[in-house]
Every structure is written in structure tokens, then in C-alpha cells.
Motif scaffolding. Structure first.
Motif, short mmCIF file in Angstrom:
data_model
loop_
_atom_site.label_atom_id
_atom_site.label_comp_id
_atom_site.label_asym_id
_atom_site.label_seq_id
_atom_site.Cartn_x
_atom_site.Cartn_y
_atom_site.Cartn_z
N VAL A 161 0.84 -1.20 0.00
CA VAL A 161 0.00 0.00 0.00
C VAL A 161 0.88 1.26 0.00
N GLN A 162 1.86 1.28 0.89
CA GLN A 162 2.74 2.45 0.98
C GLN A 162 3.52 2.64 -0.32
N ALA A 163 4.04 1.57 -0.88
CA ALA A 163 4.79 1.66 -2.13
C ALA A 163 3.90 2.14 -3.27
N ASN A 164 2.65 1.71 -3.25
CA ASN A 164 1.70 2.14 -4.27
C ASN A 164 1.50 3.65 -4.23
N ALA A 165 1.37 4.20 -3.03
CA ALA A 165 1.18 5.64 -2.89
C ALA A 165 2.41 6.41 -3.36
N ILE A 166 3.60 5.88 -3.05
CA ILE A 166 4.83 6.55 -3.48
C ILE A 166 4.93 6.59 -5.00
N SER A 167 4.69 5.46 -5.64
CA SER A 167 4.82 5.41 -7.10
C SER A 167 3.79 6.30 -7.79
N ALA A 173 3.84 13.84 -10.00
CA ALA A 173 4.67 15.03 -9.84
C ALA A 173 5.80 15.12 -10.86
N PHE A 174 6.44 13.99 -11.16
CA PHE A 174 7.65 14.02 -11.99
C PHE A 174 7.58 13.16 -13.24
N GLY A 175 6.51 12.37 -13.35
CA GLY A 175 6.40 11.48 -14.50
C GLY A 175 7.32 10.28 -14.44
N TRP A 176 7.77 9.93 -13.24
CA TRP A 176 8.68 8.78 -13.08
C TRP A 176 7.91 7.48 -13.33
N SER A 177 8.52 6.56 -14.03
CA SER A 177 7.86 5.29 -14.31
C SER A 177 7.78 4.44 -13.05
N GLU A 178 6.73 3.65 -12.97
CA GLU A 178 6.51 2.80 -11.79
C GLU A 178 7.64 1.80 -11.61
N GLN A 179 8.19 1.29 -12.71
CA GLN A 179 9.25 0.28 -12.62
C GLN A 179 10.51 0.85 -11.97
N TRP A 180 10.88 2.10 -12.35
CA TRP A 180 12.07 2.70 -11.76
C TRP A 180 11.85 3.07 -10.30
N VAL A 181 10.64 3.51 -9.98
CA VAL A 181 10.33 3.79 -8.57
C VAL A 181 10.41 2.52 -7.75
N ALA A 182 9.93 1.42 -8.30
CA ALA A 182 9.99 0.13 -7.59
C ALA A 182 11.43 -0.25 -7.28
N VAL A 183 12.31 -0.09 -8.24
CA VAL A 183 13.73 -0.43 -8.02
C VAL A 183 14.34 0.47 -6.94
N LEU A 184 14.04 1.78 -7.02
CA LEU A 184 14.58 2.73 -6.04
C LEU A 184 14.12 2.38 -4.63
N LEU A 185 12.83 2.05 -4.47
CA LEU A 185 12.30 1.72 -3.15
C LEU A 185 12.90 0.44 -2.59
N LEU A 394 10.61 -7.06 0.62
CA LEU A 394 11.05 -6.20 -0.48
C LEU A 394 10.31 -6.55 -1.78
N PHE A 395 9.96 -7.82 -1.95
CA PHE A 395 9.17 -8.20 -3.12
C PHE A 395 7.82 -7.50 -3.10
N MET A 396 7.19 -7.43 -1.92
CA MET A 396 5.89 -6.77 -1.82
C MET A 396 6.00 -5.27 -2.05
N VAL A 397 7.12 -4.68 -1.66
CA VAL A 397 7.36 -3.27 -1.97
C VAL A 397 7.37 -3.08 -3.48
N TRP A 398 8.04 -3.98 -4.17
CA TRP A 398 8.09 -3.92 -5.64
C TRP A 398 6.69 -4.12 -6.23
N PHE A 399 5.96 -5.11 -5.73
CA PHE A 399 4.62 -5.40 -6.24
C PHE A 399 3.69 -4.21 -6.05
N GLY A 400 3.73 -3.60 -4.86
CA GLY A 400 2.86 -2.46 -4.59
C GLY A 400 3.13 -1.28 -5.50
N SER A 401 4.37 -1.15 -5.92
CA SER A 401 4.73 -0.02 -6.79
C SER A 401 4.07 -0.10 -8.15
N ILE A 402 3.71 -1.29 -8.59
CA ILE A 402 3.16 -1.44 -9.94
C ILE A 402 1.73 -1.97 -9.94
N ALA A 403 1.14 -2.25 -8.75
CA ALA A 403 -0.22 -2.80 -8.67
C ALA A 403 -1.25 -1.68 -8.74
#
Length: 486
Positions: A161-167, A173-185, A394-403
Motif C-alpha cells: 500500500v505504501q509503495a503504491n502511494a509513493i509510485s 509530480a515528476f512522471g517517473w515510471s513505476e518500474q524505476w520507482v519500484a527499483v529505487l524503493l 522487499l518483493f511486496m514493496v516492488w509489487f505495490g509499486s506497480i499494482a
């Protein structure tokens, strides 16, 4: 699968949890003589010496910040916007109410967590609902059930949930892709998570106060510039809560129900009172005054700051901006960003993106700390098992970023509801112990003494607690000055 999950979530929140949460808040408020109101000033008194800590535990301030790190996140920004969209302005009234009542519930669960805490293999304090279920009730099976639910909820689902809100915020705000945000998180969260509980505490005590003050400060500025509109906004919230605006249309009952359900859902998700999460942070503290009830007061303050301060800041920004449209398509963090942008200009959306990044990131690492404590309760002592668990987080952080947002929120509501039911049952069964702790603490304080917990005065409790943590009080009990006796 999604339809079954949604049905189960609606069943929980449509009946069972509403009564349990309101009932628990009312019950503990009554049993504790509404101490959240009578002793409100004392919450700040306890925090005067909150930076003290030892090698065995966190300082009370670190414990508060860790608890706030888990509380303050998407529930305060995205969750409030969702409550407004689905439940109308009236949902905010019920969010406030459950927070006020929930302060008493938070006192109960955090005091019990302190009382029944133990030490892990490194000598660090560990505890929480699973521990008071095992030692206070003698029901290890119940503690295991709660631990499994918490690991699923906080270690896995809530981090998504938290990762989803971040992505979402960074894309807007910046047009950052969800995949790159997932990697960063995954990379940044991994650095903190692999550092353990102490690393989490050091991270949260720096980030949380800084971002909370900045966010509330901006909301205060917006409120001040619209001060003439504030009374009408408050009236809108109160009247909507009781369906007064919809009475003529015949939709009053439905409107009230939607406001109550969504207000309670988002309120509990935000302040977590009664859910059994914050007690895991409370148990890790080395408290001052050295009494279990002192951490009850600390975590009561956490509920107040989370909902009645930070959530209210979001409400002010959205409702004063004119961006809120009942039943509109724009919801979640995007609505909050649009509202702030409308008030302060284009940098508003950027600020929200940065704020949600830090708030949600600290929630991720604090949620992990909760899950780690319960992972240890299950008998997992580290090594390969702990390493695999961290990878799963960390896998769930990645999943949330793109779900998708609806799927993630539905999973969060369902898992949170089950966790809360188990914890609330334990709290009701241990309510007598909560009252003993509260009375013992305040009896000493009212006599001008710094409260010390002496388990020898309560032989029925002494057999249940860890002797290495709560031995008999040694030495005299110090005096307070008159200014502290509030």
C-alpha cells in the motif's frame, strides 16, 4: 479472486469491526475514566524526558517516532482523500471520533505490550500483542495467529500500500515510471531493513518530525488564508455525518452508513488504535517514567498527532481548495496533490510527492520492524529464514509499486480487519490488568512521585512477566516538581 476479497472486506467492515472498534473505544474510555481527556496535558509531560534510552531498548521518543512512522503515511494523505470521495465530508467526523475513543484503546494495548515484553538473543526488548496473548492469557496459539496476521498485513500487504502511494505520487509530480520507482524503493528500503530495529528507529526519529512539522505548517498557512471559510467547513462535516444535508432526498440512511464505514476504515488504517501494530514499537522502548503505563501515554499522543493533527491538515487542504467533488473520479493521493497545487501553485504537487515519499518510506521500514518482532515470536531466530523473510518484504514493496490501487486497498482492509479482531478480543480479556496499571501509575504520580512499576505488589502478574525486565523496583522513588503534576 478480487470479488471474493472485496466481499469479505465488506462483510468485516460493514458490521463486525464497526461495533468492535466503537465498543472497544467506549469500553476502555469508560473503564479508564476517559483518561485521554482528563490526562491530555500529561501526554506532553511524559515526553519531556523522552530522549532517554539504553542499549536494551529504544528511547520513548524513538518509540513514538517508529509508531508514527507506521501510522503517518498513505492513510493521512491518500486515505483521507478516499474517505472524502466514498463517504463524503461526514466521514471525517467519524474519523475524528474513532481517534478520540481510540486513544484509550491505544493506551491499553501499549501498556500491556510494555508489561509483557521480553528480551531477544541480543538483549533488545521485544513485545506486542502476541506476547501478551501468550504470557498474559496463556494462549500461545492466539499469539501465533496474531503474529501470522500481522506479518501478512504489515510485513507484506501494507508495505505494498505504501509503495503504491509513493509510485503514484512520483508519477503525478515528476512522471517517473513505476518500474524505476519500484527499483529505487527496494534498494533504499533494503539498506534500512537489513540494519535491524535500531536502524529503523534512527531513521524514523530524523525523518518523521521534520516532515510532519513541514506538512502541518503548510496546512496551517492554507487554513489561515481561508479562515472565514473554516466555520462553514466544520458545519459541512458535522451535518454530513448525520445526513442532515440529504434528509430531504431520502438518501439519509445510506449517506450516514457510507460516512461511518469509510470514516472508521480510513481512521483505523491511519491511527491503528486497537489494531495491535503500535504496541510492537511501544514494547521496544526503555520507558521513563519506568512504568508500563508511561508508554500507554506516549502512544496515545501518537494517535492524537496522526489523526487529529495530520489527517485534519489534509482535510483542510482538500476542502478549502475547492478541488473536492462528491463522488468524483479523482481520489487518493492525486486528489491531495491537486488540492495543494490549487492553493500554493505547481510546487504543491511536488511537495506532496516528496512528503508521501518520506512518510510512506518510513512506514515501510517501521512496518518491517513490527513484522520482524512477530517473526521472532514464532520461533524464527534469524539466519536464512530471516533473510528470506526480508526478501519477501522487499518483493511486496516492488509489487505495490506497480499494482492497481483498488486491489491493494482491498487486501489491506481485509487483513487489517482480521488482525484487529484478534487483538481486540485479547484486550477485552486483559482489561482488568490495564486498569491496574493505569491506577498504579496515576496513584504514584498524584502523590508527587515518579512512577516505578513494582511487580511484587501484584503477585498475580509477577508470575507472568519476564523477571529480567521487570524486577522489583530498586531505590527510592524520585520526586517531581510541582509543574509536572498535570
Amino acid at each position: 479472486m478480487a470479488s471474493y476479497m472485496s466481499f469479505f472486506k465488506d462483510l468485516l467492515w460493514g458490521s463486525v469491526l464497526i461495533y468492535l472498534l466503537l465498543g472497544a473505544g467506549l469500553y476502555f474510555s469508560w473503564r479508564l475514566n476517559f483518561l485521554q481527556i482528563r490526562h491530555f496535558r500529561h501526554l506532553f509531560t511524559v515526553m519531556k524526558h523522552s530522549r532517554r534510552h539504553s542499549a536494551q531498548g529504544l528511547s520513548p521518543f524513538q518509540s513514538l517516532c517508529t509508531g508514527l512512522a507506521a501510522r503517518v503515511g498513505t492513510g493521512n494523505m491518500a486515505g483521507v482523500a478516499i474517505a472524502l470521495t466514498l463517504g463524503g465530508p461526514g466521514a471525517i467526523f467519524w474519523m475524528w471520533l474513532i481517534a478520540i475513543l481510540g486513544m484509550a484503546t491505544a493506551f491499553a494495548e501499549s501498556s500491556l505490550a510494555q508489561l509483557y515484553k521480553t528480551r531477544d538473543q541480543q538483549g533488545i526488548f521485544r513485545g506486542g500483542p502476541a506476547y501478551y496473548m501468550e504470557h498474559g492469557l496463556g494462549m500461545r496459539w492466539m499469539g501465533i495467529l496474531f503474529s501470522v496476521l500481522l506479518i501478512i498485513s504489515f510485513g507484506l500487504v501494507f508495505n505494498a500500500v505504501q509503495a503504491n502511494a509513493i509510485s503514484t505520487a512520483l508519477y503525478f509530480a515528476f512522471g517517473w515510471s513505476e518500474q524505476w520507482v519500484a527499483v529505487l524503493l527496494v534498494v533504499t528500503a533494503g539498506v534500512v531493513i537489513f540494519g535491524g530495529l535500531k536502524a529503523v528507529a534512527r531513521t524514523t526519529e530524523v525523518i518523521v518530525p521534520f516532515m510532519a512539522i513541514g506538512y502541518v505548517g503548510i496546512a496551517f498557512y492554507i487554513t489561515a488564508t481561508h479562515i472565514t471559510e473554516v466555520p462553514s467547513i466544520i458545519m459541512l462535516i458535522v451535518s454530513s455525518a448525520f445526513g442532515l444535508n440529504e434528509a430531504a432526498s431520502g438518501a439519509m440512511g445510506y449517506t450516514i452508513a457510507q460516512g461511518v464505514i469509510n470514516g472508521l476504515q480510513r481512521g483505523l488504517f491511519s491511527n491503528e488504535a486497537g489494531m495491535g501494530s503500535a504496541p510492537n514499537a511501544a514494547a521496544s522502548a526503555d520507558p521513563y517514567p519506568p512504568h508500563p503505563a508511561s508508554q500507554g501515554y506516549v502512544q496515545m499522543l501518537g494517535v492524537f498527532v496522526d489523526t487529529l493533527v495530520i489527517c485534519s491538515a489534509t482535510v483542510a487542504v482538500i476542502l478549502l481548495s475547492g478541488e473536492f467533488v462528491p463522488g468524483g473520479e479523482v481520489s487518493g493521493i492525486e486528489l491531495t496533490q491537486r488540492a495543494l497545487t490549487a492553493e500554493v501553485g505547481s510546487w504543491g504537487g511536488t511537495f506532496i510527492a516528496i512528503a508521501i515519499l518520506f512518510f510512506a518510506f518510513t512506514s515501510v521500514v517501521a512496518n518491517y520492524a513490527y513484522a520482524e518482532t512477530n517473526f521472532l515470536f514464532l520461533g524464527k531466530r534469524g539466519g536464512v529464514a530471516l533473510m528470506l523473510f526480508r526478501v519477501g518484504v522487499l518483493f511486496m514493496v516492488w509489487f505495490g509499486s506497480i499494482a492497481s490501487l483498488p486491489t491493494v486497498w482491498t487486501m489491506a482492509d481485509a487483513s487489517m480487519g482480521l488482525m484487529a479482531i484478534v487483538n481486540l478480543l485479547a484486550l477485552f480479556l486483559l482489561s482488568g490488568t490495564v486498569v491496574k496499571l493505569a491506577n498504579d501509575y496515576w496513584s504514584q504520580w498524584s502523590r508527587g512521585k515518579v512512577p516505578h512499576f513494582d511487580p511484587s505488589a501484584y503477585p498475580e502478574l509477577y508470575a507472568q512477566i519476564d523477571e529480567s525486565v521487570w524486577g522489583p523496583a530498586k531505590g527510592g522513588q524520585g520526586k517531581t516538581d510541582g509543574s509536572n503534576r498535570k
